[in-house]
Motif scaffolding. Structure first.
Motif, PDB file in Angstrom:
ATOM      1  N   GLY A 144       7.665   3.721  -6.855  1.00 57.24           N
ATOM      2  CA  GLY A 144       6.961   2.599  -6.236  1.00 57.24           C
ATOM      3  C   GLY A 144       7.855   1.401  -6.007  1.00 57.24           C
ATOM      4  N   ALA A 145       8.772   1.138  -6.938  1.00 59.15           N
ATOM      5  CA  ALA A 145       9.662  -0.018  -6.803  1.00 59.15           C
ATOM      6  C   ALA A 145      10.616   0.152  -5.629  1.00 59.15           C
ATOM      7  CB  ALA A 145      10.445  -0.215  -8.095  1.00 59.15           C
ATOM      8  N   LEU A 146      11.204   1.332  -5.475  1.00 56.70           N
ATOM      9  CA  LEU A 146      12.135   1.560  -4.365  1.00 56.70           C
ATOM     10  C   LEU A 146      11.416   1.443  -3.024  1.00 56.70           C
ATOM     11  CD1 LEU A 146      14.236   4.537  -5.779  1.00 56.70           C
ATOM     12  CD2 LEU A 146      14.903   2.137  -5.614  1.00 56.70           C
ATOM     13  N   THR A 147      10.212   1.999  -2.934  1.00 53.98           N
ATOM     14  CA  THR A 147       9.458   1.928  -1.682  1.00 53.98           C
ATOM     15  C   THR A 147       9.062   0.498  -1.350  1.00 53.98           C
ATOM     16  OG1 THR A 147       8.585   4.151  -2.102  1.00 53.98           O
ATOM     17  CG2 THR A 147       7.449   2.811  -0.461  1.00 53.98           C
ATOM     18  N   THR A 148       8.500  -0.202  -2.331  1.00 52.25           N
ATOM     19  CA  THR A 148       8.038  -1.566  -2.093  1.00 52.25           C
ATOM     20  C   THR A 148       9.201  -2.507  -1.806  1.00 52.25           C
ATOM     21  OG1 THR A 148       6.166  -1.157  -3.577  1.00 52.25           O
ATOM     22  CG2 THR A 148       6.685  -3.448  -3.064  1.00 52.25           C
ATOM     23  N   GLY A 149      10.289  -2.378  -2.566  1.00 49.52           N
ATOM     24  CA  GLY A 149      11.446  -3.229  -2.329  1.00 49.52           C
ATOM     25  C   GLY A 149      12.050  -3.019  -0.954  1.00 49.52           C
ATOM     26  N   TYR A 150      12.128  -1.762  -0.519  1.00 47.87           N
ATOM     27  CA  TYR A 150      12.687  -1.482   0.807  1.00 47.87           C
ATOM     28  C   TYR A 150      11.825  -2.094   1.913  1.00 47.87           C
ATOM     29  CZ  TYR A 150      13.890   1.147   5.009  1.00 47.87           C
ATOM     30  OH  TYR A 150      14.232   1.495   6.287  1.00 47.87           O
ATOM     31  N   LEU A 151      10.516  -1.936   1.808  1.00 50.65           N
ATOM     32  CA  LEU A 151       9.626  -2.476   2.832  1.00 50.65           C
ATOM     33  C   LEU A 151       9.618  -4.001   2.826  1.00 50.65           C
ATOM     34  CD1 LEU A 151       6.620   0.004   2.523  1.00 50.65           C
ATOM     35  CD2 LEU A 151       8.439  -0.024   4.242  1.00 50.65           C
ATOM     36  N   PHE A 152       9.827  -4.615   1.664  1.00 51.25           N
ATOM     37  CA  PHE A 152       9.889  -6.074   1.602  1.00 51.25           C
ATOM     38  C   PHE A 152      11.153  -6.610   2.263  1.00 51.25           C
ATOM     39  CE2 PHE A 152      11.385  -9.843  -0.791  1.00 51.25           C
ATOM     40  CZ  PHE A 152      10.386 -10.739  -0.424  1.00 51.25           C
ATOM     41  N   LEU A 153      12.280  -5.915   2.093  1.00 49.24           N
ATOM     42  CA  LEU A 153      13.551  -6.403   2.597  1.00 49.24           C
ATOM     43  C   LEU A 153      13.817  -6.012   4.048  1.00 49.24           C
ATOM     44  CD1 LEU A 153      15.815  -5.632  -0.487  1.00 49.24           C
ATOM     45  CD2 LEU A 153      14.938  -7.868   0.212  1.00 49.24           C
ATOM     46  N   MET A 157       0.813  -1.201   0.000  1.00 54.80           N
ATOM     47  CA  MET A 157       0.000   0.000   0.000  1.00 54.80           C
ATOM     48  C   MET A 157       0.853   1.260   0.000  1.00 54.80           C
ATOM     49  SD  MET A 157      -3.070  -1.157  -0.124  1.00 54.80           S
ATOM     50  CE  MET A 157      -4.076   0.246   0.328  1.00 54.80           C
ATOM     51  N   ALA A 158       1.983   1.202   0.724  1.00 57.36           N
ATOM     52  CA  ALA A 158       2.854   2.371   0.762  1.00 57.36           C
ATOM     53  C   ALA A 158       3.408   2.683  -0.620  1.00 57.36           C
ATOM     54  CB  ALA A 158       3.990   2.144   1.756  1.00 57.36           C
ATOM     55  N   GLY A 159       3.715   1.638  -1.392  1.00 56.39           N
ATOM     56  CA  GLY A 159       4.207   1.863  -2.744  1.00 56.39           C
ATOM     57  C   GLY A 159       3.184   2.577  -3.596  1.00 56.39           C
ATOM     58  N   PHE A 160       1.918   2.212  -3.478  1.00 57.55           N
ATOM     59  CA  PHE A 160       0.874   2.881  -4.247  1.00 57.55           C
ATOM     60  C   PHE A 160       0.671   4.314  -3.777  1.00 57.55           C
ATOM     61  CE2 PHE A 160      -0.213  -1.216  -5.961  1.00 57.55           C
ATOM     62  CZ  PHE A 160      -0.786  -0.912  -7.181  1.00 57.55           C
ATOM     63  N   ALA A 161       0.808   4.550  -2.475  1.00 59.78           N
ATOM     64  CA  ALA A 161       0.686   5.922  -1.979  1.00 59.78           C
ATOM     65  C   ALA A 161       1.783   6.810  -2.564  1.00 59.78           C
ATOM     66  CB  ALA A 161       0.749   5.922  -0.449  1.00 59.78           C
ATOM     67  N   VAL A 162       3.013   6.296  -2.608  1.00 64.73           N
ATOM     68  CA  VAL A 162       4.120   7.076  -3.173  1.00 64.73           C
ATOM     69  C   VAL A 162       3.907   7.304  -4.670  1.00 64.73           C
ATOM     70  CG1 VAL A 162       6.592   7.035  -3.670  1.00 64.73           C
ATOM     71  CG2 VAL A 162       5.762   6.341  -1.417  1.00 64.73           C
ATOM     72  N   MET A 163       3.494   6.266  -5.393  1.00 66.29           N
ATOM     73  CA  MET A 163       3.264   6.423  -6.825  1.00 66.29           C
ATOM     74  C   MET A 163       2.134   7.407  -7.108  1.00 66.29           C
ATOM     75  SD  MET A 163       3.836   2.702  -8.634  1.00 66.29           S
ATOM     76  CE  MET A 163       2.535   1.884  -7.743  1.00 66.29           C
ATOM     77  N   THR A 164       1.096   7.361  -6.301  1.00 67.17           N
ATOM     78  CA  THR A 164      -0.009   8.301  -6.496  1.00 67.17           C
ATOM     79  C   THR A 164       0.449   9.735  -6.289  1.00 67.17           C
ATOM     80  OG1 THR A 164      -1.592   6.622  -5.758  1.00 67.17           O
ATOM     81  CG2 THR A 164      -2.327   8.910  -5.725  1.00 67.17           C
TER      82      THR A 164
END
Length: 401
Positions: A71-80, A1-8
């Motif tokens: 979105g990729a940087l945010t999502t990847g960071y939260l996943f790792l 969800m955070a990735g979508f918030a950043v992309m939006t």
């Protein structure tokens, strides 16, 4: 969800700078949703209609890579992040985390896709075609709509690919015990290549901000930076090491790119875009070669510094060559641009400034092959230059007694 918030947020800011906030009919949030869907791997189709006595055709194939990268940087960071203090992870645990991340990606993607649709009425004003269209009930319209099944399919591929790349790039993320043997061969080269791509985006951001502050048209420049900066920076890298792209620009609209590129593409036939063709219009294009040479050499040194001391120069060359070739292939596939719109009413239109076409595609084999070659050269030279540096895994020889 955070990735979508950043992309939006990034998409809304870029579209606002481009003037999309003034679109009629409350279209702005729908356009933002469409941009986010495209950035997240979804598919948005362009529709056109000119009634029973008219014809319209439209198509759009482009990724807003600034939004995708955010979105990729945010999502990847939260996943790792939850995995960074562990040495080994079980395959089932990684699969479970991957499935959870994919689900959290697909649910908001589906909601955005359902909201990403709108229709615009064209030719508003005193145009003769507008009056004729009203008389014949053939007022032309154009719009967009997300394809939900294709969006979910491509979005799933997008998020799984992102999670795989995050695991390959990260130095601290744990791997299953059976995959630890690939750590030395894959991760240093993958990290260095990712750093190269991000570094080019940062360099492009600096150049763009300077241009916005000194050359005018700041809102338009900021819109390009917020929506399509990697669409410029990464092809510039491929041009710097000898790659080529092909394309054309016809009609009243062009690429949201530098005037130099637009001039090269404005020709009667398909134009080849490389450093030499750009330099015929502006000699400063040769700086692309110098910047790419320095950046690739730095990438080779970085990969060698992050590798154990026992890795030989030819192995560095092989690892970085393959990594850069795969990265170049990805850039070529993601950086394609194709946009066209044609409108006619009783045979009037396509020759009256109402249609246009823009396309930019890579010379795939040439560009990817050169990425392999120059990655290997950079890996070999970087290994030689990194020898005086102390890097992880280095074992000093015992002192002579």
């Amino acid at each position: 969800m955070a990735g979508f918030a950043v992309m939006t947020a990034v998409a809304a800011a870029g579209l606002a700078c481009a003037g999309a906030a003034d679109l009629p009919g409350g279209a702005f949030p729908h356009v933002v949703a469409a941009v986010v869907v495209m950035a997240a791997g979804g598919e948005v189709g362009i529709t056109g209609d000119a009634g029973v006595l008219g014809g319209a055709h439209a198509g759009l194939s482009v990724l807003p890579l600034s939004v995708s990268l955010a979105g990729a940087l945010t999502t990847g960071y939260l996943f790792l992040r939850p995995l960074r203090h562990r040495a080994v992870a079980r395959p089932r645990e990684l699969l479970a985390r991957g499935a959870r991340s994919a689900l959290l990606w697909l649910v908001p993607l589906a909601l955005f896709a359902l909201f990403a649709h709108h229709t615009f009425r064209l030719l508003n004003g005193d145009s003769p075609l507008e009056d004729l269209g009203d008389l014949l009930d053939s007022t032309p319209t154009a719009g967009f709509r997300a394809d939900l099944p294709a969006t979910l399919l491509f979005g799933l591929v997008w998020i799984l690919g992102l999670l795989l790349i995050a695991l390959l790039v990260s130095r601290r993320a744990p791997l299953p015990a059976r995959l630890l043997r690939f750590h030395t061969a894959v991760r240093p080269a993958a990290f260095a290549t990712a750093a190269l791509l991000v570094g080019y985006v940062v360099l492009g951001l600096a150049v763009g901000l300077v241009a916005a502050a000194t050359q005018g048209h700041a809102p338009r420049t900021l819109a390009v930076l917020l929506l399509g900066l990697p669409n410029l920076a990464w092809p510039a890298l491929t041009l710097g090491f000898g790659g080529a792209w092909q394309g054309r620009a016809e009609g009243p609209f062009g690429l949201p790119m530098p005037q130099l590129l637009d001039r090269v593409l404005r020709g009667p036939d398909l134009s080849t875009v490389d450093v030499s063709s750009l330099a015929r219009h502006d000699g400063r294009a040769w700086w692309l070669v110098a910047v790419a040479a320095v950046a690739l050499l730095g990438t080779g040194v970085l990969a060698a510094v992050r590798s154990p001391a026992g890795v030989r120069p030819w192995q560095h060359a092989l690892h970085l060559g393959v990594a850069l070739a795969l990265a170049t292939l990805t850039v070529c596939l993601l950086g394609r641009i194709q946009a066209q719109f044609g409108l006619s009413l009783l045979g009037i239109g396509d020759d009256s400034g109402l249609g246009g076409k823009v396309e930019l595609t890579p010379s795939l084999w040439r560009t990817t092959g050169l990425g392999l070659v120059w990655g290997a050269v950079a890996g070999f030279l970087g290994a030689l230059l990194a020898r005086p540096l102390r890097h992880p895994g280095r074992v000093d020889e015992p002192a002579a007694r």
